[in-house]
Design a protein around this motif. Structure first.
Motif, PDB file in Angstrom:
ATOM      1  N   TYR A  40       3.616   1.394   2.783  1.00 21.76           N
ATOM      2  CA  TYR A  40       3.187   0.481   3.843  1.00 21.76           C
ATOM      3  C   TYR A  40       2.428  -0.695   3.229  1.00 21.76           C
ATOM      4  O   TYR A  40       1.635  -0.523   2.294  1.00 21.76           O
ATOM      5  N   SER A  41       2.696  -1.894   3.759  1.00 18.92           N
ATOM      6  CA  SER A  41       1.963  -3.079   3.310  1.00 18.92           C
ATOM      7  C   SER A  41       1.770  -4.021   4.506  1.00 18.92           C
ATOM      8  O   SER A  41       2.492  -3.942   5.507  1.00 18.92           O
ATOM      9  N   PHE A  42       0.786  -4.915   4.380  1.00 21.76           N
ATOM     10  CA  PHE A  42       0.504  -5.889   5.427  1.00 21.76           C
ATOM     11  C   PHE A  42       0.321  -7.245   4.750  1.00 21.76           C
ATOM     12  O   PHE A  42      -0.577  -7.430   3.920  1.00 21.76           O
ATOM     13  N   LYS A  43       1.218  -8.167   5.077  1.00 15.42           N
ATOM     14  CA  LYS A  43       1.123  -9.496   4.469  1.00 15.42           C
ATOM     15  C   LYS A  43       1.675 -10.548   5.429  1.00 15.42           C
ATOM     16  O   LYS A  43       2.653 -10.312   6.144  1.00 15.42           O
ATOM     17  N   ASN A  44       1.009 -11.678   5.435  1.00 16.51           N
ATOM     18  CA  ASN A  44       1.417 -12.815   6.273  1.00 16.51           C
ATOM     19  C   ASN A  44       1.570 -12.416   7.744  1.00 16.51           C
ATOM     20  O   ASN A  44       2.497 -12.846   8.435  1.00 16.51           O
ATOM     21  N   GLY A  45       0.655 -11.549   8.207  1.00 14.80           N
ATOM     22  CA  GLY A  45       0.695 -11.151   9.609  1.00 14.80           C
ATOM     23  C   GLY A  45       1.805 -10.189   9.954  1.00 14.80           C
ATOM     24  O   GLY A  45       2.105 -10.004  11.143  1.00 14.80           O
ATOM     25  N   GLU A  46       2.448  -9.576   8.972  1.00 15.38           N
ATOM     26  CA  GLU A  46       3.549  -8.652   9.222  1.00 15.38           C
ATOM     27  C   GLU A  46       3.220  -7.264   8.674  1.00 15.38           C
ATOM     28  O   GLU A  46       2.683  -7.130   7.562  1.00 15.38           O
ATOM     29  N   HIS A  47       3.541  -6.259   9.467  1.00 13.86           N
ATOM     30  CA  HIS A  47       3.437  -4.876   9.023  1.00 13.86           C
ATOM     31  C   HIS A  47       4.798  -4.479   8.419  1.00 13.86           C
ATOM     32  O   HIS A  47       5.832  -4.615   9.097  1.00 13.86           O
ATOM     33  N   VAL A  48       4.775  -4.004   7.176  1.00 15.03           N
ATOM     34  CA  VAL A  48       6.033  -3.700   6.487  1.00 15.03           C
ATOM     35  C   VAL A  48       5.997  -2.235   6.043  1.00 15.03           C
ATOM     36  O   VAL A  48       5.065  -1.793   5.349  1.00 15.03           O
ATOM     37  N   ILE A  49       7.000  -1.485   6.432  1.00 16.79           N
ATOM     38  CA  ILE A  49       7.160  -0.104   5.980  1.00 16.79           C
ATOM     39  C   ILE A  49       8.495  -0.006   5.229  1.00 16.79           C
ATOM     40  O   ILE A  49       9.545  -0.385   5.760  1.00 16.79           O
ATOM     41  N   THR A  50       8.420   0.497   4.001  1.00 12.20           N
ATOM     42  CA  THR A  50       9.597   0.586   3.144  1.00 12.20           C
ATOM     43  C   THR A  50       9.840   2.043   2.767  1.00 12.20           C
ATOM     44  O   THR A  50       8.899   2.753   2.393  1.00 12.20           O
ATOM     45  N   VAL A  51      11.075   2.478   2.892  1.00  7.20           N
ATOM     46  CA  VAL A  51      11.474   3.843   2.526  1.00  7.20           C
ATOM     47  C   VAL A  51      12.505   3.755   1.407  1.00  7.20           C
ATOM     48  O   VAL A  51      13.479   3.013   1.513  1.00  7.20           O
ATOM     49  N   THR A  52      12.256   4.506   0.336  1.00  4.11           N
ATOM     50  CA  THR A  52      13.196   4.545  -0.791  1.00  4.11           C
ATOM     51  C   THR A  52      13.432   5.994  -1.203  1.00  4.11           C
ATOM     52  O   THR A  52      12.514   6.823  -1.104  1.00  4.11           O
ATOM     53  N   PRO A  53      14.641   6.316  -1.658  1.00  4.40           N
ATOM     54  CA  PRO A  53      14.882   7.693  -2.144  1.00  4.40           C
ATOM     55  C   PRO A  53      14.010   7.991  -3.355  1.00  4.40           C
ATOM     56  O   PRO A  53      13.789   7.119  -4.204  1.00  4.40           O
ATOM     57  N   GLY A  54      13.491   9.227  -3.417  1.00  4.49           N
ATOM     58  CA  GLY A  54      12.677   9.637  -4.559  1.00  4.49           C
ATOM     59  C   GLY A  54      13.522   9.901  -5.778  1.00  4.49           C
ATOM     60  O   GLY A  54      14.759   9.974  -5.708  1.00  4.49           O
ATOM     61  N   LEU A  55      12.823  10.052  -6.963  1.00  2.00           N
ATOM     62  CA  LEU A  55      13.523  10.338  -8.213  1.00  2.00           C
ATOM     63  C   LEU A  55      13.884  11.805  -8.272  1.00  2.00           C
ATOM     64  O   LEU A  55      13.188  12.648  -7.785  1.00  2.00           O
TER      65      LEU A  55
END
Length: 422
Positions: free
Chosen positions: A407-422
């Motif tokens: 999860y990150s918050f930048k430029n007034g946007e909430h961003v959630i990123t999902v990536t496959p694990g190793l």
């Protein structure tokens, strides 16, 4: 550091000084014996020369002779009753080096005259012998050391094998398969004690897990019936025209809370099922198709807020998820992006085989990382009408299927990123 490696290192630290001290002792002892034997030869030569000189005439040229190994010269020094032995170095002209010698010296009396007798023996060959012996000795020590090290490693590996087998079983342990896990009997008493304790522990954990699982499922199912009955009764009351506006409003609030309670019950049951791994991966759903489906389902909500949807998706993005959980993850993330957005806001969706990210504009501040995925916790009052389980469910899905959630918050946007694990 592994225990076997640690044991080997300690063995090396102990054995290296021992072997070094043993090598030094043997070298010193051998060198001392060589000098002792050389001194005995010198003394024997002195006795032989003394016998010979007693029978020689005074005018014999031998009474004034000097060579690197024999020297007899007249002297004014007083006669000595005992010889002296020491090591010296004598310059060797052909080799242009100094060679080690062992020297015997004594002032003796012959025919009433004093002479200084000096006998020397070269230690060059003996030094070469010492070097050869030391080399052989070091080679033998090195071979013995490596052999002992190898044997120690093999024995330790064999002795600790049951431990690593038990450790491997613990690392692969799963709650729903714990009943079939058995720690075997070994020939080592301590490992038997450990395995017996592990067997008892896994049995207790499995029994507790089974009891909690059954309790959770039974409670969730049992709660659904009275909740459904209460909701139906409230729906009937809402259709009663004899009720006042205040009464209808109270019934409506109760109905909404019952709906919220029903949803909460459903989500808790869902979390329990995910934790119990009741959603095995039998196929890899196309995440793009799931997103398109929920964009269509949420079309009315999106239109109400005049949201701008930006999509960057590959044609086919298979993900290692159960189809039902893929639906839940997308619906929760997309639902939050719509719910907490503002009118004329924006939602960015990016999907490929390795990344799924969703970003949404919002007037709400950044969510603290320490409470973001915790159940029933939303710090800001702007997150209303929420039981706090949406992101907790997404987090549980990610953990169960080894997905990385960021999860990150930048430029007034909430961003959630999902990536496959190793």
């Amino acid at each position: 550091m592994k225990l076997l490696t640690k044991t080997t290192v300690y063995f090396l630290l102990i054995m290296l000084p021992v072997f070094a001290a043993g090598a030094f002792y043997l070298y010193t002892k051998f060198n001392k014996e060589i000098k002792h034997e050389t001194d005995e030869e010198l003394v024997n030569d002195k006795l032989q020369w003394m016998r010979y000189l007693d029978t020689a005439s005074v005018n014999n040229p031998i009474f004034s002779i000097s060579t690197p190994e024999f020297n007899l010269q007249p002297t004014e020094k007083a006669a000595q009753s005992k010889h002296k032995l020491k090591g010296i170095n004598i310059y060797q002209e052909p080799e242009n080096t100094y060679a080690p010698f062992r020297q015997l010296s004594q002032v003796i009396t012959l025919h009433n005259n004093n002479y200084e007798l000096v006998l020397r023996k070269s230690l060059i060959e003996k030094d070469d012998l010492i070097k050869n012996v030391v080399f052989v000795m070091l080679a033998a020590f090195a071979g013995l050391f490596l052999f002992v090290l190898l044997i120690n490693w093999l024995i330790s590996k064999s002795v600790w094998k049951p431990f690593y087998q038990s450790l491997g079983k613990i690392q692969r342990l799963q709650l729903n398969k714990m009943e079939a896990t058995v720690f075997d009997h070994t020939v080592t008493h301590e490992f038997n004690q450990l395995n017996a304790a592990l067997n008892n522990m896994t049995t207790r954990i499995h029994n507790d897990y089974t009891s909690i699982k059954e309790l959770t499922e039974d409670a969730a199912h049992e709660m659904q019936t009275p909740l459904a009955i209460a909701q139906s009764k409230l729906e009937l009351l809402l259709q009663d025209d004899t009720l006042s506006e205040a009464q209808l409003q109270s019934i409506l609030i109760s109905y909404d809370e019952l709906q919220r309670l029903s949803k909460l019950n459903h989500n808790l049951l869902l979390l329990a099922k995910i934790e119990n791994q009741q959603y095995p991966v039998t196929e890899q759903p196309n995440l793009c198709a799931v997103i398109e489906k929920y964009l269509l389902l949420f079309e009315e909500l999106i239109r109400e807020k005049d949201l701008i949807i930006y999509k960057e998706m590959t044609d086919h993005a298979p993900w290692p998820l159960h189809p039902a959980l893929a639906d839940i993850m997308v619906s929760n993330l997309l639902g939050n992006a719509i719910k907490y957005n503002y009118p004329n806001g924006r939602i960015d969706i990016r999907v490929n085989a390795n990344t799924f990210s969703i970003a949404n504009t919002s007037q709400l501040p950044e969510i603290p990382a320490d409470i973001l995925f915790q159940r029933f916790k939303k710090q800001n009052t702007g997150y209303t009408n929420s039981n706090g389980l949406g992101l907790a469910i997404v987090k549980k899905i990610a953990d169960s299927y080894r997905l990385q959630l960021h999860y990150s918050f930048k430029n007034g946007e909430h961003v959630i990123t999902v990536t496959p694990g190793l």
